[in-house]
Design an enzyme around this catalytic site. Structure first.
Site, mmCIF file in Angstrom:
data_model
loop_
_atom_site.group_PDB
_atom_site.id
_atom_site.type_symbol
_atom_site.label_atom_id
_atom_site.label_comp_id
_atom_site.label_asym_id
_atom_site.label_seq_id
_atom_site.Cartn_x
_atom_site.Cartn_y
_atom_site.Cartn_z
ATOM 1 C CB VAL A 246 -0.770 -0.178 1.248
ATOM 2 C CG1 VAL A 246 -2.003 0.944 0.805
ATOM 3 C CG2 VAL A 246 -1.698 -1.351 1.258
ATOM 4 C CG HIS A 247 2.425 1.495 -3.706
ATOM 5 N ND1 HIS A 247 3.901 0.996 -3.299
ATOM 6 C CD2 HIS A 247 1.525 1.142 -4.265
ATOM 7 C CE1 HIS A 247 3.833 0.152 -4.230
ATOM 8 N NE2 HIS A 247 2.378 0.096 -5.110
ATOM 9 C CG ASP A 248 -0.187 6.669 -3.821
ATOM 10 O OD1 ASP A 248 -1.381 7.023 -4.317
ATOM 11 O OD2 ASP A 248 0.805 7.038 -4.128
#
Ligand code: RIB
Ligand code: CA
Length: 314
Positions: A246-248
């Site tokens: 989950v990057h953002d």
């Protein structure tokens, strides 16, 4: 409470959506604006999606300004296979009630920063860096007035996710990333090297879904979509405790709780010439910490990030 003024520039996008739910539910943030950029989906969809998410979260107080619909030089490129045709996974689009705000996203960033004391407005960039690059061109003093500039982008030890050597946000507009990194902005970069340590496991998704609120439901649904995609496209080892990255949410989590991350001073350069390695981030750690232009997020307390997401969902 001493709030941190923040602008989020994004291309929702399923993980952008989780980041926005985190921001919308965090009273420690004074969310000045959401600005959108073409990236995971075309600008019209990323802007509609930001307005949909704002409405679901009950944060119609936050203006959404549409920004750049294309990179500085390259052709627009989407990432529909990872975010769904409409950009929000399985979510059916609806017409949000509050319209997009007047004024281009680039102008919204400039005016919000210029209206406040230098160094007090932070910027979290969760998509291609086109809007910030354009803002720096339009307002040369912006870099000195901006506070923290937290970028989700790049990759070093993890390799790329759009090509073997590049991460999507930087690859999509390498010229914009190059201009931002050459500017006086003190960029803190949250690359795949750190976001791959933040994985949406079944247990973490269940904890967020269990909150039972619209923000929690959206965040859980977005990560469930990523699980589906990860299994189909990337292939997912059947290890328990595994899940899609989950990057953002990482840049937003850092603004909220910097102690969750360790940072390394560095100098980051971007490949803009070679098609083979377009968008590659070359990271030099042999720098003087006192004068290094950039910071590279090296480690993260992933449980701490998910605790913030659960808390914000409440
Ligand atoms: O590489 C991950 C980044 O690209 C994330 O911001 C995701 O939303 C996509 O834009
Ligand atoms: Ca994004």
């Amino acid at each position: 409470m001493n709030k941190q003024s923040l602008i989020i520039d994004c291309d929702p996008g399923v993980d952008d959506a989780v980041a926005l739910m985190l921001a919308f539910g965090s009273p420690a943030l004074d969310l000045l604006a959401i600005t959108t950029v073409g990236g995971n989906a075309p600008l019209a969809k990323t802007t509609r999606n930001a307005r949909m998410l704002r409405q679901i979260a009950g944060r119609q107080d936050v203006p959404v300004h549409a920004g750049a619909d294309r990179p500085l030089r390259r052709k627009p490129a989407g990432a529909g296979e990872f975010h769904g045709e409409e950009g929000l996974g399985f979510m059916t689009p609806f017409a949000p009630t509050r319209p997009v705000a007047d004024g281009h996203g680039v102008d919204a960033i400039i005016s919000a920063v210029n209206a406040r004391p230098p160094g007090t407005v932070a910027l979290a960039l969760l998509g291609p860096l086109t809007n910030l690059a354009l803002a720096l061109r339009r307002e040369p003093l912006l870099a000195r007035r901006l506070g923290a500039v937290a970028v989700m982008g790049g990759a070093r030890s993890e390799g790329g996710n759009i090509t073997p050597s590049a991460e999507f946000n930087i690859w999509a507009d390498p010229e914009a990333a190059d201009e931002v990194l050459r500017s006086e902005c003190r960029v803190t970069m949250f690359s795949l090297d750190v976001t791959h340590q933040v994985r949406a496991t079944e247990a973490r998704i269940a904890a967020i879904g269990a909150v039972g609120t619209p923000k929690g439901d959206v965040a859980a649904a977005m990560m469930t979509f990523s699980q589906t995609v990860e299994r189909e496209i990337v292939g997912w080892p059947s290890l328990s405790g595994w899940g899609p990255p989950v990057h953002d949410p990482c840049p937003v989590a850092w603004v909220l709780k910097p102690e969750l991350f360790t940072l390394k001073p560095c100098k980051i350069a971007v490949e803009t010439q070679s098609e083979l390695t377009r968008g590659h981030t070359s990271v030099e750690f042999r720098v003087d910490a006192a004068t290094a232009p950039h910071l590279w997020a090296a480690t993260v307390d992933a449980d701490g990030v998910f605790d913030l997401i659960v808390k914000a969902a409440g």
